[in-house]
Enzyme design. Structure first.
Site, PDB file in Angstrom:
ATOM      1  N   ASP A  40      17.263  56.938  94.224  1.00 38.19           N
ATOM      2  CA  ASP A  40      18.633  57.225  93.801  1.00 38.19           C
ATOM      3  C   ASP A  40      18.933  58.695  94.068  1.00 38.19           C
ATOM      4  OD1 ASP A  40      21.171  57.000  92.371  1.00 38.19           O
ATOM      5  OD2 ASP A  40      20.271  55.264  91.380  1.00 38.19           O
ATOM      6  N   LYS A  59       9.580  52.434  93.075  1.00 37.26           N
ATOM      7  CA  LYS A  59      10.245  52.740  94.353  1.00 37.26           C
ATOM      8  C   LYS A  59      11.558  53.481  94.097  1.00 37.26           C
ATOM      9  CE  LYS A  59       8.174  48.988  97.021  1.00 37.26           C
ATOM     10  NZ  LYS A  59       7.385  48.336  95.942  1.00 37.26           N
ATOM     11  N   VAL A  60      11.450  54.567  93.380  1.00 33.31           N
ATOM     12  CA  VAL A  60      12.619  55.322  92.941  1.00 33.31           C
ATOM     13  C   VAL A  60      13.439  55.759  94.161  1.00 33.31           C
ATOM     14  CG1 VAL A  60      13.396  57.240  91.514  1.00 33.31           C
ATOM     15  CG2 VAL A  60      11.213  56.127  91.006  1.00 33.31           C
ATOM     16  N   ASP A  99       1.937  42.101  88.966  1.00 31.36           N
ATOM     17  CA  ASP A  99       3.324  41.644  88.965  1.00 31.36           C
ATOM     18  C   ASP A  99       3.482  40.306  88.250  1.00 31.36           C
ATOM     19  OD1 ASP A  99       4.355  43.878  90.319  1.00 31.36           O
ATOM     20  OD2 ASP A  99       3.706  43.064  92.239  1.00 31.36           O
TER      21      ASP A  99
END
Length: 214
Positions: A67, A64-65, A12
């Protein structure tokens, strides 16, 4: 997914140059990296292929999909086209949204990891209450890979009990968040470590020391 030393680097950082420097220093010990939104947004999805081509890493995209199914399908499709070997999706959005991710992973012959419960304190507020149900949903859907926290070993054990011994669990939270790598690997298949490695003055030594502790 076969992961060297049962250790995944959460990369990250915010630039290709920093990512490359860190990867070059730890490539002896790690063959799998996790790329999240920070690096992907800073450098574009092209960073996936660049790091894979340069170092031969397996890349898990921690997006972290979460939707609706139609949008999840597009996100996963673009991510896999960019070279990702796996993607992480949330389960709280329900089976239709998760199925879209699973279908796209199968289409590209890649892997899907279902996130059951996160490692930070705030996960206790809402996500933890439904984590067991998310794990059960994953089992019913035939999902083989899961993400569960190293910071709460009791909860990690609960998730393992639900998904079974053959499921593959990766666990974030070792290091800066306080998780114990050795104890985590008694339950989980691999640990995810970020800041303890990439914020270290000597990432290679930090990586080596961590593996020796395991």
């Amino acid at each position: 997914m076969n992961i060297k030393n049962n250790l995944i680097l959460a990369l990250d950082v915010m630039s290709e140059s920093e990512a490359t420097e860190i990867c070059d220093s730890i490539k002896e010990y790690i063959d799998t990296i996790k790329i999240g939104y920070p690096l992907a947004l800073a450098e574009g999805l092209e960073i996936i292929k660049k790091l894979k081509d340069k170092f031969g890493f397996q890349v898990i995209c921690d997006f972290k999909v979460a939707d609706i199914d139609a949008t999840n399908e597009k996100i996963c499709d673009e991510t896999f086209k960019a070279g990702a070997d796996a993607i992480i999706c949330h389960g709280f959005v329900g089976s239709d949204s998760v199925q879209a991710c699973l279908d796209m992973a199968e289409k590209h012959k890649k892997e899907l990891f279902l996130l059951t419960e996160m490692s930070h304190p705030g996960a206790k507020m809402f996500l933890q209450k439904n984590a067991d149900a998310i794990a059960k949903m994953g089992v019913e859907m035939g999902i083989k890979n899961y993400v569960a926290p190293a910071t709460r070993l009791d909860r990690l054990a609960d998730i393992r009990e639900i998904v079974g011994s053959k499921a593959y669990i990766i666990s974030p939270g070792v290091g800066k968040q306080g998780g114990d790598g050795k104890k985590t690997l008694e339950i989980s298949n691999a640990i995810i470590v970020g800041r303890s490695i990439y914020e270290s003055e000597n990432p290679k030594l930090a990586c080596e020391n961590l593996i020796n502790e395991l």
